[in-house]
Design an enzyme around this catalytic site. Structure first.
Site, short mmCIF file in Angstrom:
data_model
loop_
_atom_site.label_atom_id
_atom_site.label_comp_id
_atom_site.label_asym_id
_atom_site.label_seq_id
_atom_site.Cartn_x
_atom_site.Cartn_y
_atom_site.Cartn_z
N ASP A 12 0.85 -1.18 0.00
CA ASP A 12 0.00 0.00 0.00
C ASP A 12 0.90 1.24 0.00
O ASP A 12 2.09 1.16 0.31
CB ASP A 12 -0.91 -0.03 1.23
CG ASP A 12 -1.90 1.12 1.24
OD1 ASP A 12 -2.56 1.33 0.21
OD2 ASP A 12 -1.99 1.81 2.27
N ASP A 14 -0.32 5.20 0.66
CA ASP A 14 -0.66 6.21 1.66
C ASP A 14 -0.53 5.62 3.06
O ASP A 14 -1.11 4.58 3.36
CB ASP A 14 -2.10 6.72 1.46
CG ASP A 14 -2.26 7.49 0.16
OD1 ASP A 14 -1.67 8.57 0.06
OD2 ASP A 14 -2.94 7.00 -0.76
N ASP A 212 -1.24 -0.24 6.08
CA ASP A 212 -1.44 0.46 7.35
C ASP A 212 -2.88 0.40 7.84
O ASP A 212 -3.17 0.94 8.90
CB ASP A 212 -1.02 1.93 7.21
CG ASP A 212 -1.98 2.71 6.32
OD1 ASP A 212 -2.22 2.28 5.17
OD2 ASP A 212 -2.50 3.75 6.78
#
Length: 263
Positions: A12, A14, A212
Site C-alpha cells: 500500500d 498512503d 497500514d
C-alpha cells in the site's frame, strides 16, 4: 525477526510510503533493500483517482524509481477485472478521474457520454467533479441492465478540510437509487491482490501484503490467502487489533522495521 522466505510484497502507499507529499523515513533505503534482496513488488492502492504514471512521477520526486507496471490503483484494477470478464470493446459509463477513465480506454473499452443509456457497465471511483448528471446517467444505465463495478468501498476520505465522503458513499447512493449492489474490486475484496499476484508471478505462500489499514489492507490479505504486515505509520493502531476477528501476520512500526526484517 526475519522474513527470509518472502519473494514478493504487495505494498500500500498512503500511510506506508508517504503521508501526503512527505516521504516516510527510510523510503529510499526500503526500495534499495528490496532490490538487493531480489524481492519483487507491486504497489497497490485503493485510490482510484491517479494513474500509474502519476504515482511513478510522485515516487521519482521522492528519489525512488519504479516502473508503471509495478503500480496498480483501484481504477486500473477495475479495468483489468473487466478485461478478464467483459467482451472486448464493451461500453462503460465511468464516474471517476484520470485513474479510472484512462485505464478503461487503455484496456480497450468505449466510454459512454452523459445521458447515453446503452452502457454495458457502470464503473464508479472517486470523482471530485461528481454531478447530478453523472449520477443520473449511472442510475439510468444501471436500471437499463448495466453491470455495476465499484473501484473501492471506502466510505470516508481524509482531506485538508477534515474527513469527508469517500467512494463508498457514492456507491451507497447509487445502490439506494437502483437496488443493485456493486462488485467491489479494491481492498478488502481479494481481486486487487489477485491481479497483483498475476503480475508478480510468485506463489501466494511467498507473497506478503504490506499496509497500514486493518479494514482494507490486512482484511484483503486474509481474503486473498496471503500473509500480511501491518505498519503503524498510518491509520490503524495496536489498540485496533482488539476490535477485529482477524489479524496481520506481523505488526511493525514502519518501513524502517520492515527493512531490518527482510535483510
Amino acid at each position: 525477526m526475519t522474513l527470509n522466505d518472502i519473494r514478493a510484497l504487495i505494498i500500500d502507499m498512503d500511510g506506508v510510503l508517504w503521508e501526503g507529499d512527505r516521504p516516510m523515513p527510510g523510503l529510499v533505503e526500503f526500495f534499495e533493500t528490496l532490490r538487493a534482496r531480489d524481492i519483487r513488488f507491486v504497489l497497490a492502492t485503493n485510490n482510484a483517482s491517479n494513474t500509474p504514471d502519476q504515482y511513478v512521477a510522485k515516487l521519482a520526486r521522492m528519489g525512488v524509481s519504479v516502473d508503471r507496471e509495478q503500480v496498480i490503483g483501484s481504477g486500473l484494477a477495475a479495468a483489468l477485472y473487466l478485461k478478464q470478464h467483459a467482451p472486448a470493446g464493451s461500453k462503460v459509463f465511468p464516474i471517476g478521474e484520470d485513474g479510472v477513465c484512462q485505464a478503461l480506454l487503455e484496456n480497450g473499452f468505449r466510454l459512454a457520454e452523459l445521458y447515453e443509456k446503452d452502457a454495458d457497465y457502470v464503473v464508479c471511483g472517486l470523482d471530485r467533479t461528481l454531478s447530478w448528471d453523472k449520477l443520473a446517467t449511472a442510475t439510468l444505465n444501471l436500471r437499463a441492465g448495466a453491470k455495476f463495478i465499484g473501484t473501492n468501498p471506502d466510505t470516508s476520505l481524509p482531506t485538508e478540510h477534515g474527513l469527508t465522503h469517500g467512494n463508498g458513499a457514492v456507491l451507497a447512493a447509487l445502490q439506494a437509487a437502483t437496488g443493485i449492489e456493486p462488485i467491489i474490486v479494491g481492498k478488502p475484496e481479494p481481486i486487487m491482490y489477485q491481479l497483483a499476484m498475476e503480475r508478480l508471478q510468485v506463489p501466494p505462500e511467498q507473497t506478503v501484503a504490506l499496509g497500514d489499514r486493518l479494514d482494507t489492507d490486512i482484511l484483503g490479505a486474509v481474503r486473498a490467502g496471503i500473509r500480511s504486515i501491518l505498519v503503524l505509520s498510518g491509520i490503524s493502531t495496536r489498540e485496533h487489533l482488539a476490535d477485529v476477528d482477524y489479524a496481520p501476520t506481523w505488526v511493525m512500526e514502519d518501513i524502517r522495521e520492515v527493512i531490518e526484517a527482510v535483510r
